[in-house]
Design an enzyme around this catalytic site. Sequence first.
Site, PDB file in Angstrom:
ATOM      1  N   GLU A 237       0.695  -0.981   0.078  1.00 55.48           N
ATOM      2  CA  GLU A 237      -0.139   0.032   0.024  1.00 55.48           C
ATOM      3  C   GLU A 237       0.853   1.250   0.185  1.00 55.48           C
ATOM      4  OE1 GLU A 237      -3.179   0.153   2.777  1.00 55.48           O
ATOM      5  OE2 GLU A 237      -4.091  -1.904   1.946  1.00 55.48           O
TER       6      GLU A 237
ATOM      7  N   GLU B  80      -4.395  -8.673   1.134  1.00 53.94           N
ATOM      8  CA  GLU B  80      -5.187  -8.393   2.604  1.00 53.94           C
ATOM      9  C   GLU B  80      -6.842  -8.533   2.285  1.00 53.94           C
ATOM     10  OE1 GLU B  80      -3.947  -4.842   4.610  1.00 53.94           O
ATOM     11  OE2 GLU B  80      -2.048  -5.326   3.947  1.00 53.94           O
TER      12      GLU B  80
END
Length: 939
Positions: free
Chosen positions: A438, A513
């Site tokens: 991210e 995730e």
Amino acid sequence: MKTTFVPKALLSFFLLLSFWVSAQKSDRELILIDKDWRFSFGHLYDTKKDFGHAEGYFSYLTKTGFGDGSAAKDFDDRAWRKLDLPHDWAVEQPFSESASFSHGFKAAGKNYPEKSIGWYRKKINILESDLGKVISIKFDGVFRNSKVFFNGFYLGTEQSGYNGFEYDVTAYVNYGGENTIVVRADASMEEGWFYEGAGIYRHVYLQKTNPIYVKENGTYVTSELKNNDAEITAEVSIENKGNSKGNLEIIQTIFDASNKQITTNSEKVSAPEFYKTANFTSKLSVKNPLLWDIDTPNLYRLVTQIQQNGKIIDSYETIFGIRTIKFDPENGFFLNGKPLKLKGTNNHQDHAGIGTALPDEIQYYRIKKLKEMGSNAYRCSHHPPTPELLKACDELGMLVIDETRLMGINDYHLNDLQRMMERDRNHPSVFCWSVGNEEWNIEGGIVGERVTNVMQNFAKSIDSTRPVTVGISSGFKSGISSAVEIMGYNYLGNGDIDAHRNQFKNQPGMGTEEGSTFATRGIYFTDDAKHYQSAYDKKPRPTFYSIEEGWKFYAGRPYLAGMFIWTGFDYRGEPTPYGWPSVTSYFGMMDVCGFPKDNVFYLKSWWGKEPVLHLLPHWNWIGMEGTAIDVWAYSNCDEVELFLNKKSLGKKKMEKNGHLEWKVNYAPGTLEAVGYKNGKKVLTETQKTTAKAENIKLSLDKENVVKGNVSVVTVEVTDKNGLHVPTANDEIEFAIKGGKILGVGNGDPTSLESDKFIDNIDLVAINNFKEQKVNTAVLPQQLLNYSENEWVEAFKDRDYKKQAASYIYKGEFDLKNKSASNIVSFFYKKIGVETVVFINGNKVEPSAEDAQKYTFNTAILKEGKNTIHIAATPLQKIKDWDVMNTDPGIIQVITPAEPWKRKLFNGYAQIIIQKDENAKEVVFSASAKGLRTTTLSLK
Ligand code: GAL
């Protein structure tokens, strides 16, 4: 086929010879030096409180060997706290609202300059006979920005809190005597947005090798399966830090798990030049290898020996496994040629009670818990793990995504990546490298694409046998996602996964995730005022999905290799959706202790292999009689029938990857579920209304006790019928003999109770230090009256050629309180030949064990200002340049810790205990008001 006949007797002679070769002792020694360190806090910017370090006219950067302040070899650290590693000072601190949200509100780190610098010192003896070897100090990881000194020599700075690092100290060693290692860790800055601990939280080793030796992480073992045989390529890097030249023999031998030699290969090479490294490669073959798998984690051991003039001078071991991995864009992930859906969890590295300082046993404990849940894969989010975690994954059969900390293309980033990969690339558990997570600033654009290209190609140059991924969150359209080999989707809600896949048909993908659901263990009604999140699986936020929704998505798409839940365990920090006073996350399938939340049973049902039937909630709802309660069943049975007090509430068909629900009007008694498979009753499960708590029950995680000295004790309470009381919140007090308690926890995200109960040590300076000359060398045995006007600053402008016969010194120190249980000592540093010490006018005697330590009877002490007088005959300066000590020493105040205690949270607490090395028995007891005391004895 040509066969060579070797007589049997000769064969056994060769076998014997090879065994003898492998059993010969080499010069290599790796000695764990976790025990007996001294520790003290320094200070982030007040150099006085940082022991005057880095202040010297000639500091450690000016002149080599000039480690100053507490970095000096002979700095007096007697008053510092004694401790064993691994150590995390952050977890020892209280919680505070002004502390960091992401670091779990522990009062340490950037906002606490007096709790952000930790100094560690250790003395080690190195033998005279070690002269000629390469001596190094090896750290598995220090949080963070550590500077290391050895006998006052500055060795270097390691910024990362996650890298392992090593320093060669050969030239600085005092052979045949004492040596000092000093570490200054600066945890003022955070590297992550999650709890990271502080200090030397991983192992430290002293390593000795021959000057010609296998470099640290200097082997790379790969295998290729051909028919039924594995061709092993064993690359080795050898360095020569000595002057010896000539020929070497590199012998590489493979042993199986039962220590049987499988194959060996030897090669004559010439020694690398001075301070040069050379790489050699051996090819070995393992017939019918036992493959490493998640169910049968077979391991092999490669022993790399260097022989010189008939003597084995180095022997280096590499544990490896033989297995194949493949990502297929159509059909997902394959292990050893068989499809395997990745049932993964993300995890940070901290645990209840102990923070990031995990004893090895706890690594096994955690990986076993995840395996029990049916999980087969672990993502080290978002940093390289400790080597022991990978060892546990290798041995227990858990696949690993190994992730570096920060994306970028410079030395800082690539060097970290390289070190992680070189350290970890022999672990069969590691199946994928992650070069980032991210990175919002770059992930959706051209910079992300460029950076990924560099990092990915760089990674391939170090290990081409594993693919590279990145966890991506801001849309799955361009940028990193256009370049990365294995698409790492972070959350269904962040983009259209199917659309991305339709565009990039050749790019395999997995959910790096998913989840980020909120649940408090044992809580079934969300109550924002109490920061309680109900444990029924639910959509946590509009763009996030429940665990069931997430799993159904991934399970239903063969092209996706699997998913990694955010997270397996709760961790400190990120208490989303709340803030203070919540201090741990709510995301875990298990709480910070590893106690399961109900989602664990959903996963067990659809991830695991065993039949499962689980009912939620508990059935203690006094005062809610007649109220409709949601009852859920998690199961992999075909049908489940629910009964309340023997009355059927209906049989329901289980949907694959689903769960079942009933609305039940509460009445105390027994809620019972019966599970059917193929029409046959296979399982029953009950939730019973319990009576009040009466007994404390202690149970031990037995498997880990066998392995090591650390073990996990579960504390719960039961009613008169022995039923676990799911709502109990009693405070339990603990005592131990034959061992110590390392930490306590209960999985309550809002608990601000202490994780540790340790003696507090305050170091109190002696101020206003003055002197008067005395014209007799006979020292007073009672404090005399000295004229008040004659005190002058001690040692100021002293003429060492014309010293008085003796001196009387006077100083002051402040005591915050004078509790009788405090232990107050003066650690005297020699300022005289003969010395007599007075505290508030009372003569005090040195202690028996240390003639320069005085422990006071607290009756002579005062709250606030105290005076110390020292009468002493002066030290004489021998050479003009001798630097004379002018520091009288320090006052140490020990405030003994309170007894260990912890409240249960919804029925459970956890204690981590460690057996004393030489203890034959550990006796652990738990007591609480109104409950029967229980004792556990471990032999
Ligand atoms: C993700 C992030 C994780 C964690 C999680 C919480 O965006 O990668 O580290 O912060 O969110 O929901």
